[in-house]
Design a protein around this motif. Sequence first.
Motif, short mmCIF file in Angstrom:
data_model
loop_
_atom_site.label_atom_id
_atom_site.label_comp_id
_atom_site.label_asym_id
_atom_site.label_seq_id
_atom_site.Cartn_x
_atom_site.Cartn_y
_atom_site.Cartn_z
N ALA A 20 19.77 79.04 -26.84
CA ALA A 20 18.37 78.71 -26.55
C ALA A 20 17.56 79.97 -26.91
O ALA A 20 18.14 81.05 -27.09
CB ALA A 20 18.18 78.37 -25.07
N ALA A 167 14.16 79.52 -17.23
CA ALA A 167 15.61 79.30 -17.17
C ALA A 167 16.17 79.97 -15.92
O ALA A 167 15.68 81.03 -15.51
CB ALA A 167 16.27 79.87 -18.41
N ASN A 204 12.08 75.74 -12.41
CA ASN A 204 12.93 76.04 -13.56
C ASN A 204 13.21 74.77 -14.38
O ASN A 204 13.42 73.70 -13.82
CB ASN A 204 14.25 76.67 -13.09
N ALA A 205 13.19 74.92 -15.69
CA ALA A 205 13.37 73.76 -16.58
C ALA A 205 14.84 73.52 -16.89
O ALA A 205 15.26 72.38 -17.10
CB ALA A 205 12.60 73.97 -17.87
N THR A 206 15.62 74.59 -16.95
CA THR A 206 17.04 74.48 -17.31
C THR A 206 17.87 75.44 -16.47
O THR A 206 17.45 76.57 -16.23
CB THR A 206 17.25 74.84 -18.81
N TYR A 207 19.03 74.97 -16.01
CA TYR A 207 20.00 75.86 -15.36
C TYR A 207 21.11 76.17 -16.36
O TYR A 207 21.57 75.28 -17.07
CB TYR A 207 20.65 75.18 -14.15
N TRP A 208 21.52 77.42 -16.37
CA TRP A 208 22.65 77.85 -17.19
C TRP A 208 23.75 78.31 -16.24
O TRP A 208 23.73 79.45 -15.76
CB TRP A 208 22.21 78.97 -18.14
N PRO A 214 24.53 73.54 -20.05
CA PRO A 214 23.24 73.62 -19.36
C PRO A 214 22.91 72.34 -18.61
O PRO A 214 23.34 71.25 -18.99
CB PRO A 214 22.25 73.84 -20.51
N ILE A 215 22.13 72.49 -17.54
CA ILE A 215 21.68 71.36 -16.72
C ILE A 215 20.20 71.18 -17.02
O ILE A 215 19.38 72.04 -16.69
CB ILE A 215 21.96 71.65 -15.24
N ARG A 216 19.85 70.05 -17.66
CA ARG A 216 18.51 69.86 -18.21
C ARG A 216 17.57 69.14 -17.25
O ARG A 216 16.37 69.12 -17.46
CB ARG A 216 18.59 69.05 -19.51
N LYS A 217 18.12 68.47 -16.25
CA LYS A 217 17.27 67.84 -15.23
C LYS A 217 17.66 68.42 -13.88
O LYS A 217 18.28 67.75 -13.05
CB LYS A 217 17.45 66.32 -15.25
N PRO A 218 17.32 69.69 -13.67
CA PRO A 218 17.91 70.42 -12.55
C PRO A 218 17.58 69.86 -11.18
O PRO A 218 18.45 69.85 -10.31
CB PRO A 218 17.39 71.85 -12.73
#
Length: 297
Positions: A20, A167, A204-208, A214-218
């Motif tokens: 990303a 992020a 946050n928009a994304t979790y890593w 990645p988690i896109r819908k946290p």
Amino acid sequence: VSLSYDLAFEAPYETLIPVAPRIRRLLTHNPSAFTFKGTGVYVIGEDEVAVVDPGPASPEHLSALRAALAGESIRYILVTHTHRDHSPAAQMLKEWSGAKIYAYGPHGLGPTEGGDHMEEGVDRDFMPDVLVRDGDVLAAKDFSIECVFTPGHTSNHMSYALREEKALFTGDHVMGWSSTVILPPDGDMETYLASLEKLLARDNATYWPTHGGPIRKPKAFVRGLLEHRRERERQILQSISEGHATIPAIVRQIYRDVDPRLYGAAGLSVLAHLVHMTRDGRVKTDGTLYLESHFHI
Ligand SMILES: [Zn+2]
């Protein structure tokens, strides 16, 4: 509730690749029943970088990490927590680069610490140079990182937010492939649940996560994790009210479909729930809180 784990995650081993803007990842070659495909080491930034969770101290990984980071100017070494698949390589990375190690603290120094005799895989040698606290901001040339304290998986677990990309590096607090393990006494269910609620208040928009993609819908994912634990609490209360007074009896009932080889880990997870539920009065005990204790409503 939308709790669906991504089990299709793949990445080349021991190779640093962009994933990303401002984020690169190197997947350590240490797959296992606990690490999924392995430890994801994150590198944040371009000219001046931060490294999140350098990983284990295996010779293969250390030489790959050193080669991958050759020529990088390392400003921060950030560690989420003191498990051996996350923190040991920090010391070697510090020696090569001269960068300082940032973390909440050594193992067992978080707010819920109560002895760690039962734990496996703990990095007891870990010693950060700089102790970070919730809300601390670490600035670099082209990014800034906010420290987000998320105890529960361990008492010293810190997540790190890359503010420019919205992020969040969630370590083992939120993982991409499974719910996390809470092993008492250093692991604590009550603080874990509070640390999940804390994430719901963030944007946050994304979790890593360290393990998995990645988690896109946290927020939906975190709500799913909370519901999963509430469902487990309901099952445990039901089991006790039916007269199953001990952890082995509860495990045999509510993990009926699970491989009996996993009953040890399941027992510790039930214990983590029971520590929480006796503290808030939903469950009573004979006065002790061990795997052998007797519980009633
Ligand atoms: Zn861990």
